[in-house]
Design an enzyme around this catalytic site. Structure first.
Site, PDB file in Angstrom:
ATOM      1  CD  GLU A 119      -5.296   5.159   3.626  1.00 53.79           C
ATOM      2  OE1 GLU A 119      -6.029   4.439   2.917  1.00 53.79           O
ATOM      3  OE2 GLU A 119      -4.155   5.527   3.272  1.00 53.79           O
ATOM      4  CD  GLU A 123      -2.515   2.822  -3.724  1.00 51.45           C
ATOM      5  OE1 GLU A 123      -2.937   3.997  -3.718  1.00 51.45           O
ATOM      6  OE2 GLU A 123      -2.943   1.944  -2.942  1.00 51.45           O
ATOM      7  CG  HIS A 124      -0.346   6.022  -0.296  1.00 55.72           C
ATOM      8  ND1 HIS A 124      -0.823   7.113   0.380  1.00 55.72           N
ATOM      9  CD2 HIS A 124      -1.363   5.115  -0.303  1.00 55.72           C
ATOM     10  CE1 HIS A 124      -2.067   6.881   0.786  1.00 55.72           C
ATOM     11  NE2 HIS A 124      -2.412   5.673   0.390  1.00 55.72           N
ATOM     12  CG  HIS A 140      -1.790   1.184   1.356  1.00 58.68           C
ATOM     13  ND1 HIS A 140      -1.646   2.108   2.360  1.00 58.68           N
ATOM     14  CD2 HIS A 140      -2.846   1.619   0.610  1.00 58.68           C
ATOM     15  CE1 HIS A 140      -2.552   3.051   2.231  1.00 58.68           C
ATOM     16  NE2 HIS A 140      -3.296   2.776   1.174  1.00 58.68           N
TER      17      HIS A 140
END
Length: 428
Positions: A133, A56-57, A53
């Site tokens: 997040e 991806e960021h 993740h």
């Protein structure tokens, strides 16, 4: 390089295994395209929780040729948009632009995967963004309970961990860790470039050959096999107005011959306003606002579940009614319910043909899962072939496969007793 031409999607496989698949939609002026990597959260090693993740960021945080701002400006200067998403088994980097700007979009997407800068200052900022997040997810009980559910179903395994990671794990990743994960998992044989809309197949293949020819032709390591365990996990100490409850059982892989029958059964049970759960739990008894069933299918396993949010004092009754509805659906499902479920499935399939983004995503997922695009007629045929006996048998097999998973968050001392009620679904 090998090419396949047929009516419908066109496919070309490069020598390093990268697959290009396109579906031209002549009535569109725009195109949706993306790079789908067959690697996600379950490909993480024990010390990599959350790295897929984070990668991806970091995709849009700069390359050797472009700053983070330049990436955004180049795409938006031609009226396009760009995004990315991480899931359990794959990661997507996609864009939507005018057909004439497909080469630019591909250049940007390929650039972020082949020449990422992983600037330490940008990385530190993104650590903080993801920690925020994670905090937001922890403050959202109807999200958190699903993370607990996955973890309880598959404890101690990458497939059971949250995609986001933890604050400490995310902050531990530096540029070298990202490069190591990228090199190990982003390989040609598990990379799909898919596009739909106003797209020229031959030109896209040329661009992909130039931009992604550097990808390794060796396949990535296989992820750890899943091991469903189930059990009970109840979160306490939260000041919530509602109890959030999930009841689950081991499901099926999307490759399993019984997949479509189980999907039909799941939909009849709790797939819409006409479903058994909605009509009995909400409409007839008023026990909740939201209640539904679902089935998540993966490459080697699946997870069936029922979710509801209710008042703490109604948890026992809600769980009891939901468990009873599973048994009643198996025994009394009707031909009319079967037909409604099939109709819903077909509409969902057809809807993907009306959007270039949904179509590109559908094609990429099919290539990753089955190695070929699945014609609509073939899928519809499998849905239509499900009989009432098949759907009922799928429900019986669901109950017979393994112990119940029960997770809950919220008020009420009855969560423990509700867990015991849920265990009625487990085989004796």
């Amino acid at each position: 390089m090998s090419a396949e031409a047929a009516n419908g999607p066109r496919i070309t496989r490069l020598d390093n295994g990268v697959t290009v698949i396109t579906d031209t939609m002549p009535h569109l002026a725009t195109a949706s395209l993306g790079i789908w990597a067959g690697a996600g959260a379950r490909d993480e090693r024990a010390d990599e929780h959350g790295i897929s993740h984070l990668l991806e960021h970091m995709a849009f945080k700069g390359t050797r040729r472009r700053s983070a701002r330049a990436i955004a400006e180049e795409i938006e200067a031609v009226g396009g948009d760009i995004n990315a998403a991480t899931s359990v088994e794959h990661t997507t980097y996609n864009a939507r632009v005018l057909g004439e700007d497909v080469p630019l979009a591909l250049d940007v997407l390929a650039d972020i995967l082949t020449e990422p800068a992983f600037d330490p200052e940008e990385l530190a900022r993104e650590h903080n963004v993801i920690v925020q997040e994670i905090g937001a997810a922890l403050d959202t009980p109807d999200d958190l309970v699903f993370d607990l559910f996955q973890e309880r179903a598959f404890p101690g395994q990458p497939i059971g961990r949250s995609i986001l990671g933890t604050p400490s794990s995310v902050r531990s990743f530096g540029p070298e860790a990202l490069r190591t994960y990228l090199a190990r998992n982003y390989r040609g044989p598990r990379t799909i470039v898919a596009a739909a809309g106003a797209v020229d197949h031959e030109r896209l293949v040329e661009e992909v050959s130039r931009r992604l020819g550097c990808f390794s032709g060796e396949d990535k390591p296989a992820p750890e096999p899943s091991r469903y365990e189930g059990g009970v996990q109840i979160g306490g100490g939260r000041d919530l107005e509602q109890a959030h409850v999930l009841i689950g059982l081991p499901g099926l892989s999307y490759r399993d011959p019984g997949f479509h029958a189980l999907q039909i059964f799941t939909n009849v049970l709790g797939g819409g306003m006409s479903s058994r759960l909605f009509q009995e739990v909400r409409e007839a008894r008023g026990l909740c606002y939201a209640v539904y069933s679902f089935h998540w299918a993966y490459s080697d396993t699946g997870l069936f579940g029922i979710y509801a949010g209710t008042d703490g004092g109604d948890v026992d009754e809600l769980v009891s009614v939901a468990v009873d509805q599973v048994a009643e659906t198996i025994e009394t499902m009707t031909e009319a319910e079967l037909a409604r479920s099939k109709a819903q499935a077909k509409v969902g399939l057809l809807a993907a043909l009306e959007s270039s983004g949904a179509r590109a995503d559908q094609l990429a997922r099919q290539m990753l899962a089955f190695g070929r695009p699945i014609p609509l007629e073939e899928i519809v045929g499998k849905v239509e072939a499900v009989t009432l006996d098949d759907a009922r048998a799928a429900g019986r097999a669901l109950i017979a496969r393994g112990r119940t998973t029960f997770t809950a968050l919220g008020p009420g001392k009855s969560l423990e007793s509700a867990a015991r009620i849920a265990e009625r679904l487990s085989p004796a």
